[in-house]
Design an enzyme around this catalytic site. Structure first.
Site, PDB file in Angstrom:
ATOM      1  N   ASP A 268       2.917  61.604  32.266  1.00 30.56           N
ATOM      2  CA  ASP A 268       3.467  60.389  31.526  1.00 30.56           C
ATOM      3  C   ASP A 268       4.925  60.371  31.468  1.00 30.56           C
ATOM      4  OD1 ASP A 268       3.577  57.997  30.513  1.00 30.56           O
ATOM      5  OD2 ASP A 268       2.123  58.479  29.102  1.00 30.56           O
TER       6      ASP A 268
ATOM      7  N   GLU B  52       2.418  50.567  22.879  1.00 32.75           N
ATOM      8  CA  GLU B  52       2.870  52.162  22.479  1.00 32.75           C
ATOM      9  C   GLU B  52       3.130  52.225  21.110  1.00 32.75           C
ATOM     10  OE1 GLU B  52       4.412  54.459  25.650  1.00 32.75           O
ATOM     11  OE2 GLU B  52       4.432  52.973  27.018  1.00 32.75           O
TER      12      GLU B  52
HETATM   13  C1  BGC Z   1       2.662  54.860  29.251  1.00 32.15           C
HETATM   14  C2  BGC Z   1       1.780  55.193  30.156  1.00 32.15           C
HETATM   15  C3  BGC Z   1       2.373  54.484  31.456  1.00 32.15           C
HETATM   16  C4  BGC Z   1       3.727  54.848  31.841  1.00 32.15           C
HETATM   17  C5  BGC Z   1       4.403  54.169  32.939  1.00 32.15           C
HETATM   18  C6  BGC Z   1       4.155  55.552  29.572  1.00 32.15           C
HETATM   19  O1  BGC Z   1       5.148  55.279  28.578  1.00 32.15           O
HETATM   20  O2  BGC Z   1       2.438  56.080  28.073  1.00 32.15           O
HETATM   21  O3  BGC Z   1       0.469  54.493  29.947  1.00 32.15           O
HETATM   22  O4  BGC Z   1       1.533  54.455  32.521  1.00 32.15           O
HETATM   23  O5  BGC Z   1       4.469  54.934  30.561  1.00 32.15           O
HETATM   24  O6  BGC Z   1       4.760  52.887  32.629  1.00 32.15           O
HETATM   25  C1  BGC Z   2       7.309  52.720  29.173  1.00 32.07           C
HETATM   26  C2  BGC Z   2       7.831  52.126  30.077  1.00 32.07           C
HETATM   27  C3  BGC Z   2       8.963  51.200  29.868  1.00 32.07           C
HETATM   28  C4  BGC Z   2       9.996  52.093  29.122  1.00 32.07           C
HETATM   29  C5  BGC Z   2      11.243  51.150  28.510  1.00 32.07           C
HETATM   30  C6  BGC Z   2       8.303  53.659  28.390  1.00 32.07           C
HETATM   31  O1  BGC Z   2       7.780  54.672  27.591  1.00 32.07           O
HETATM   32  O2  BGC Z   2       5.985  53.516  29.448  1.00 32.07           O
HETATM   33  O3  BGC Z   2       6.799  51.420  31.142  1.00 32.07           O
HETATM   34  O4  BGC Z   2       9.739  50.504  30.774  1.00 32.07           O
HETATM   35  O5  BGC Z   2       9.315  53.093  28.125  1.00 32.07           O
HETATM   36  O6  BGC Z   2      12.174  52.043  27.993  1.00 32.07           O
END
Ligand code: BGC
Ligand code: BGC
Length: 856
Positions: free
Chosen positions: A335, A535
């Site tokens: 991740d 998230e």
């Molecule tokens: C998330 C994932 C996601 C990835 C890519 C992460 O922050 O936990 O679920 O697939 O970012 O965007």
């Molecule tokens: C997410 C990404 C997002 C980024 C933004 C990550 O945790 O998974 O998809 O673009 O944070 O800072």
């Protein structure tokens, strides 16, 4: 007390029994209480986990191609292959030079770096990376790049795509076949835009609805999740053994987040699952065997930990259980910089992860440093060559299976550039059906629903005409914020769906967010609920809906007081405690986060013109609905299960929907505000105090209105914003500098919000602004803080109007504040003769005017 089960011979059920007994001996009636003292060992017994059969037969020709390619690859080629970078931080030239195996676009990363992008831009960008990966003019071997996005409820990154209901809504349909169809439609929209990989499905089993990612999961029930996992994977990838499997109209899927992401303590995102091996296996793992049996090509390692051990570094689970015992033959992707959280690792250096079984690092912005360190570590033997070869071989197999080597550039593939698939009528009809199937009817007093469309219907609430609000997070942007209806060219709000049907039937409908009407309605539909989040930004301390903010409840009660029956349509990613709202409404519909096809709501709520029911309710709760705001965790099958509405509940039009009055005892202490709210209706939220300080005399704690600094340099008085005395008018005399500040009794840790794109947002009205410096500040102790001048921007804003002005938390961080211990989250200071009113201060992403960071 520490309880461990080291003996591999002890069956898990016996272990569970002993745990139960120990809790009993301690006199702990409650499983939760037991959880606090019982710490589980982290030993894993792979033999006790389910054995799964990978559905693809060994393919000698494919193995031959993989081995031949592998033998041509240099060490650099191989290291590049196991690294994935984000389009915001990697160029096609970088891909050409470093031979990276994959790129991704994170939730906020768009082609061209803009705010949003349509399919043509995505496709062109995908072509550019593809060409770079096939260009060997700088050496290396030609290996097509994989392009991954979070197409989690439709191809939701692309402007114009069909936005399907979020997974918690899909759980209520109990219809895995529908999820399969949605997967297939999503894959087509993705392929049209040049995308060949989605980080979906999320097959988490959320066990504490305070978790901000609850809506990404189908259900709290491992059984329900297991019933969806295979269909979800097959929809995206096609069915193994058929010619459609991984053909050019499908994408590779990712089962995520392995393992225990939904089991963390207190529902904390990226937290620690303090559960036994048995619970990890039987609850959290439920979706993985069917996903693997369906041939899922990738699994994403979770940010979270299991009993203190980070999953991304857990060899026993990633390798011994997932790959060996459960026969997963795809590759494991990390991740977002998840490897950097393993003790001893950083974002740019983490041999531990690949050695534990990770095959591809998600290193969005850290890929360059990670590449160099990984290269050195293979050379020095810290990472065994055999492990690297295995990881690369797994990635290559997936690329071969997907036909990437034979299909040419994304735009040359059969669906590449078929933009009419994106938001097509067929896909939108499918999404609308999903909306209809997912609505859950909780209350229907005296059979108020279905409504006669020939009446005059008021549609009110801030969710009535907001496609962003009805879609939630992971919609066009990461948090699902910062967009308007205009960003959904094919979408329909709930209001417009109702309006169209009512008009067609000869009735009339009126839209009014605040419920003020021109013509007294026969009935009102009030649409409200959670604002979008993703998230950790969606983590909440309790299940209270909008604590401290009765706007929606007041609206419903006001309409009822006028004799107007009210139907509540509640938008939320998860069940929340809304007993007062349910009591105030005559009918109550849990509509989840339905996505772009709001008309599906009207299909169920309204009769047709000839008075017939169009569609009955079908949805059944896939998450238990709480009786109080503090009833967490709450899951079907637990001891003392006593929800307000049980798992499986859901009325139909035949049922008697009278509920009687529900208890309004929330279980919360008085005066709590939503997390991240510091001032509401002019008053400091719980845990905060409001002070004024002038140049002389000690600071004044403001507990009553009006108040002033001892030197009268700043006076504060009550003022009306939306209600009586719900704002504060701050008048600076212009003689000396004086400060208005909110003090947190306990320092706040805003680190995570700062890393995300959160702002400090204040709702203010500028009445007078004299020349002179005004600063907005945050403090972190007496000698720590940041002050950012804002007068130049404030001077450009309209006077005498209420405005939401915000500043990114990153500005305060960059100006020197330690965001991990903020004790003054808001400070406004000036020596000028200014008059500014203020009603609300909170963390958010919804500012109308963003104040710029100071130039460094
Ligand atoms: C998330 C994932 C996601 C990835 C890519 C992460 O922050 O936990 O679920 O697939 O970012 O965007
Ligand atoms: C997410 C990404 C997002 C980024 C933004 C990550 O945790 O998974 O998809 O673009 O944070 O800072």
């Amino acid at each position: 007390m520490r309880f461990v089960f080291r003996d591999a011979g002890v069956p898990l059920c016996a272990v569970a029994l002993v745990v139960g007994l120990s809790a009993g001996v301690l006199g702990l009636a409650h499983a939760d209480a037991a959880r606090q003292v019982v710490r589980f060992d982290t030993t894993v017994h792979p033999a006790l986990w389910p054995k799964v059969r990978w559905p693809l037969a060994r393919d000698a020709a494919l193995e031959q191609r993989v081995q031949t390619l592998l033998s041509k690859m240099s060490l650099r080629d191989k290291v590049g292959q196991v690294i994935q970078a984000d389009i915001g931080s990697v160029t096609p030239d970088d891909v050409r030079k470093y031979r990276l195996g994959s790129i991704l676009a994170g939730g906020n990363s768009k082609p061209g770096g803009g705010r949003l992008a349509g399919p043509a831009k995505w496709l062109a960008l995908s072509d550019a990376y593809y060409r770079a990966s096939m260009d060997t003019s700088h050496g290396g071997v030609a290996i097509p790049v994989l392009f991954g996005v979070d197409a989690v409820h439709g191809d939701n990154d692309v402007l114009g795509s069909t936005i399907f209901p979020q997974n918690s809504a899909m759980g209520a349909t109990r219809d895995p076949e529908l999820v399969r169809e949605i997967g297939a439609a999503t894959a087509q929209e993705a392929r049209a835009a040049g995308i060949n990989w989605t980080f979906a499905p999320t097959i988490t089993v959320p066990r504490d609805d305070r978790w901000g990612r609850t809506y990404e999961g189908y259900s709290e029930s491992p059984k329900v999740v297991a019933s969806y996992a295979g269909a979800a994977v097959e929809g995206l990838q096609g069915k193994p053994g058929t010619p459609q499997f991984l053909d050019s109209s499908h994408v590779i899927a990712t089962a995520k987040h392995f393992l225990g992401d939904g089991s963390t303590k207190d529902g904390k995102d990226q937290g620690d699952a303090e559960i036994s091996e048995k619970t990890l296996r039987d609850v959290a793992n439920a979706g993985y065997p069917p996903a693997i049996a369906a041939g899922v090509q990738t699994v994403m390692a979770s940010f979270s930990s299991w009993n203190g051990v980070k999953m991304t570094g857990n060899k026993a689970l990633l390798t011994d259980v997932l790959k060996d015992r459960m026969d997963f033959q795809g590759f494991v992707v990390g991740d977002w910089n998840g490897h950097g959280q393993i003790p001893g690792c950083s974002n740019v250096d983490c041999p531990q992860a690949i050695n534990a079984g990770l095959d591809m690092y998600m290193a969005p912005d850290s890929w360059r440093g990670l590449y160099e360190h990984t290269l050195a570590e293979v050379k020095s033997g810290v990472i065994p060559m055999a492990r690297l070869d295995d990881a690369v071989a797994r990635i290559l197999r997936v690329k071969f299976r997907l036909g990437l080597f034979d299909q040419g550039a994304p735009s040359a593939q059969p669906l590449g550039g078929k933009f009419n698939l994106i938001g097509s009528a067929a896909h939108r009809a499918l999404a609308r059906r999903a909306v209809r199937e997912s609505l859950v009817l909780l209350k229907n007093e005296h059979h108020l629903l279905p409504l006669d469309p020939k009446q005059h219907i008021l549609v009110a609430g801030d969710g009535a005409n907001s496609i962003p609000k009805q879609s939630g997070g992971w919609t066009l942007t990461w948090q699902g914020t910062g967009t308007t209806n205009a960003d959904f060219p094919h979408g329909e709000s709930i209001w417009s769906g109702i309006d169209a049907q009512v008009k067609a039937a000869g009735g009339s409908a009126e839209l009014s967010v605040d419920g003020k009407y021109t013509h007294k309605p026969d009935v009102a539909i009030v649409v409200y609920g959670e604002n979008p989040y993703a998230e950790f930004q969606g983590d909440v301390p309790t299940l209270a809906f909008a604590p401290g903010d009765p706007t929606d409840l007041d609206l419903i009660r006001r309409l009822r007081a006028q004799g107007i029956p009210v139907v509540s349509v509640f938008l939320s990613g998860r069940p929340l405690w809304v007993n007062p709202e349910i009591n105030a409404s005559n009918a109550f519909v849990a509509a989840w986060l339905p996505g772009s096809e709001g008309a599906g709501v009207a299909d169920v709520l309204l009769r047709n013109a000839s008075g017939k029911v169009q569609y009955d309710f079908h949805g059944k709760l896939a998450y238990s609905w709480p009786r109080t705001a503090v009833q967490t965790p709450l899951n079907v099958g637990q001891k003392d299960y006593h929800p307000q509405f049980a798992f499986g509940y859901g009325l139909t039009y035949e049922d008697n929907g009278d509920l009687g009055k529900l208890s309004e005892v929330s279980g919360l202490p008085a005066n709590v505000a939503a997390p991240g709210v510091y001032l509401q209706r002019g008053k400091p939220a719980g845990g905060l105090a409001l002070t004024l300080s002038g140049a002389s005399g000690s600071p004044v704690d403001v507990t009553a209105m009006p108040a002033a600094t001892p030197d009268d340099s700043l006076k504060v008085a009550a003022e009306d914003y939306q209600r009586q005395e719900d704002a504060r008018r701050l008048a600076w005399s212009g003689t000396d500098a004086a400060t208005f500040a909110l003090h947190a009794i306990k320092p706040l840790n805003l680190d995570r919000q700062t890393n995300g794109d959160v702002q400090l947002v204040a709702t203010i009205k500028i009445d007078a602004l004299a020349p002179g410096r005004v600063t907005l500040g945050m403090d972190c102790g007496r000698t720590c803080g940041a002050s950012v001048p804002v007068d130049a921007t404030l001077a450009t804003l309209p006077k005498g109007q209420w405005l939401r002005v915000g500043m990114s938390l990153k500005c305060f961080h960059d100006a020197g504040a330690n965001m991990a211990r903020i004790d003054v989250p808001f400070r406004l200071e000036t020596a000028a003769r200014d008059t500014i009113s203020i009603t609300h201060v909170a963390l958010g992403t919804n500012a109308d005017h963003v104040l710029p960071c100071p130039k460094p």
